[in-house]
Design a protein around this motif. Structure first.
Motif, mmCIF file in Angstrom:
data_model
loop_
_atom_site.group_PDB
_atom_site.id
_atom_site.type_symbol
_atom_site.label_atom_id
_atom_site.label_comp_id
_atom_site.label_asym_id
_atom_site.label_seq_id
_atom_site.Cartn_x
_atom_site.Cartn_y
_atom_site.Cartn_z
ATOM 1 N N GLY A 262 -2.624 6.990 -2.102
ATOM 2 C CA GLY A 262 -2.494 7.948 -3.192
ATOM 3 C C GLY A 262 -2.572 7.300 -4.565
ATOM 4 O O GLY A 262 -2.031 7.808 -5.538
ATOM 5 N N THR A 263 -3.225 6.141 -4.649
ATOM 6 C CA THR A 263 -3.345 5.457 -5.934
ATOM 7 C C THR A 263 -4.592 5.920 -6.665
ATOM 8 O O THR A 263 -5.565 6.359 -6.049
ATOM 9 C CB THR A 263 -3.380 3.922 -5.747
ATOM 10 N N GLU A 264 -4.546 5.829 -7.990
ATOM 11 C CA GLU A 264 -5.723 6.220 -8.780
ATOM 12 C C GLU A 264 -6.711 5.073 -8.915
ATOM 13 O O GLU A 264 -7.852 5.266 -9.329
ATOM 14 C CB GLU A 264 -5.289 6.690 -10.164
ATOM 15 N N ARG A 265 -6.264 3.858 -8.638
ATOM 16 C CA ARG A 265 -7.169 2.711 -8.746
ATOM 17 C C ARG A 265 -8.268 2.813 -7.693
ATOM 18 O O ARG A 265 -8.007 3.247 -6.570
ATOM 19 C CB ARG A 265 -6.409 1.401 -8.508
ATOM 20 N N PRO A 266 -9.481 2.389 -8.038
ATOM 21 C CA PRO A 266 -10.549 2.438 -7.035
ATOM 22 C C PRO A 266 -10.361 1.357 -5.975
ATOM 23 O O PRO A 266 -9.669 0.367 -6.213
ATOM 24 C CB PRO A 266 -11.809 2.178 -7.860
ATOM 25 N N LEU A 267 -10.983 1.578 -4.813
ATOM 26 C CA LEU A 267 -10.978 0.563 -3.752
ATOM 27 C C LEU A 267 -11.601 -0.729 -4.299
ATOM 28 O O LEU A 267 -12.705 -0.694 -4.847
ATOM 29 C CB LEU A 267 -11.813 1.088 -2.576
ATOM 30 N N PRO A 268 -10.928 -1.865 -4.165
ATOM 31 C CA PRO A 268 -11.522 -3.123 -4.659
ATOM 32 C C PRO A 268 -12.816 -3.429 -3.915
ATOM 33 O O PRO A 268 -12.904 -3.193 -2.707
ATOM 34 C CB PRO A 268 -10.458 -4.176 -4.325
ATOM 35 N N ASP A 269 -13.815 -3.934 -4.640
ATOM 36 C CA ASP A 269 -15.099 -4.199 -3.981
ATOM 37 C C ASP A 269 -15.354 -5.689 -3.817
ATOM 38 O O ASP A 269 -16.484 -6.110 -3.588
ATOM 39 C CB ASP A 269 -16.238 -3.521 -4.738
#
Lengths: 309, 309
Positions: A262-269
């Protein structure tokens, strides 16, 4: 920093990929939010003193483990430490290093789960295994080519270390929340020149993401979940990620795990890199590694969102 | 060890006799019951790094004082520390040293009373002063004869250090339970070739032995007690011990102080040594030093007999 840092332990024998695993986490979290510490610096002796006493670095007697425990406690409370430094190039003990814990503290080494006091400092713990034949072959190749040893010398050292790994490192496996085993799938005729697959045991000691809802039959060949008994007979969830898993499939799984935070940060790539950061190419990427790193990130971020009481 | 160690801080500028004072206490208490630590080892920089930044070792910015505070807290709780080591011979930072606190922990250095956290770790604190002209002369003589400096170099260094001593060391005087000043008595025409006298200010911050009952008019010339105002205007007991005080008189006073402890152990007979242990001769003994050491021993032993709550 608000509150206490989230603490991760990465434990395993040498040449199992602890540093590679940690590097991806720091890349994803950012160097200003994460602190790494290699606790194989708490050596009591120089290399020559250790040799004179016939001690391997795996032997607790060769280390200030009571000070390591104390420093882990201090870090878990958000306090700085003055970490001793063992210079792996010279085998000497050098000037110490001030370590200030950021939001995420990643601890790697031979002994982070050795004592009850140390174990109590962590919010998530992982033990890494590596198929032994592959690990030995890689270590021999590295030490003969890069460090000027003969093959006989490396094998002798491996046998001596194996005794201490069995006595002091492997017992810590029982205390990990997650056990990762990297290996080629021998039943399919794979060897160590194939990309390694990962078997990830998820013990019910911490709340894992709901993988039942994520890993679906469409992914069967690349990634699947099985209920099995661990070596110790206890039931455990096992996630298999195939070395040849397509990036788009593991990406879907990673997205679904990440969404559960439920975080607003994007998935790290930046996950799954085998080489140093920035050197991305198909040969330097591992999809199983990316999934393992994401599971660890999940727990670190989850902890910071819902700190322990 | 039962309970917590008794902790003593000895603070003062360089060449004031901190190490000599501490050595007598360790001789009296025994090496197996006492632990000494020189906190001037918490240097952040090597000597050349410090020179490049124009920092003296007295400047808090040149030291890991927050780690020193942490280590003092750990020692006060009876826990071991891994103390950083600054090599005064080479100016480099070397391998650290494990310190396990025994019953009595004696801490000396420039900054033990620098912070409130550090001050709270001690059961008795002493600040040593030395007549400045005598201290400078001794330091110049030592550095020119033994360390190959020119007199101009030593004087330049002294002036630079004086600024930082005033800013960072002397303010700690206000936090000491006992202030000792060693000096020749100028009104009597004495110089630094005479045995130094001691003025011992006993602040009412800890329960001192009842000196009113001990120091009697018969001792007047050798040792006497006066009520006076300290530099800060506060009332304080001042014990004067003359450099030429006869050993039999100071011995009587020491016996009487020691008797107030109600201990069965005999009065230590190794106090007052100016040179290394075993080198006893009239020139290497100081009666004022012996009395100061006994007062500190009194407080250390008293604390272990009646530990703080």
């Amino acid at each position: 920093m608000d509150g206490r840092p989230a603490m991760l332990a990465i434990v395993g024998d040498s040449a199992t990929g602890k540093t590679t695993l940690a590097r991806g986490l720091v890349d994803a979290l950012g160097a200003t939010r994460s602190t790494t510490i290699d606790v194989d610096n708490y050596h009591r002796h120089t290399r020559s003193e250790r040799a004179a006493q016939d001690l391997t670095p795996m032997n607790p007697a060769a280390n200030y483990l009571e000070v390591m425990d104390q420093h882990l406690q201090l870090l878990a409370l958000g306090q700085p430490i003055l970490q001793p430094v063992y210079d792996h190039a010279t085998g000497r003990l050098g000037r110490p290093r001030l370590i200030v814990p950021h939001e995420f503290v990643i601890v790697e080494g031979f002994h982070p789960l050795h004592s009850k006091v140390a174990r109590a400092c962590f919010d998530v713990t992982v033990y890494i295994e590596f198929q032994e034949a592959a690990r030995r072959m890689l270590k021999i190749r590295r030490d003969v080519h890069r460090r000027g040893y003969t093959e006989e010398q490396v094998v002798a050292q491996l046998d001596r270390r194996e005794r201490d790994a069995a006595a002091f490192i492997r017992p810590q496996r029982a205390h990990a929340d997650i056990v990762v085993r990297f290996a080629p799938i021998e039943e399919r005729g794979e060897g160590i020149s194939d990309p390694l697959s990962a078997t990830v045991l998820l013990r019910p000691t911490i709340p894992h993401p709901d993988l039942m809802a994520i890993v679906n039959p469409d992914h069967q060949k690349a990634i699947h979940l099985k209920l099995l008994r661990d070596e110790d007979g206890k039931p455990v969830d096992a996630l298999h990620v195939h070395g040849y898993a397509p990036a788009e499939v593991t990406r879907q799984v990673q997205e679904a795990i990440w969404a559960q935070l439920g975080t607003e940060r994007p998935l790290p790539d930046c996950l799954g890199q085998l080489g140093p950061a920035g050197a991305a190419s198909p040969e330097t990427r591992s999809e199983p590694l990316a999934v393992v790193q994401l599971l660890l990130l999940y727990h670190l971020v989850r902890f910071r969102n819902e700190p322990r009481t």
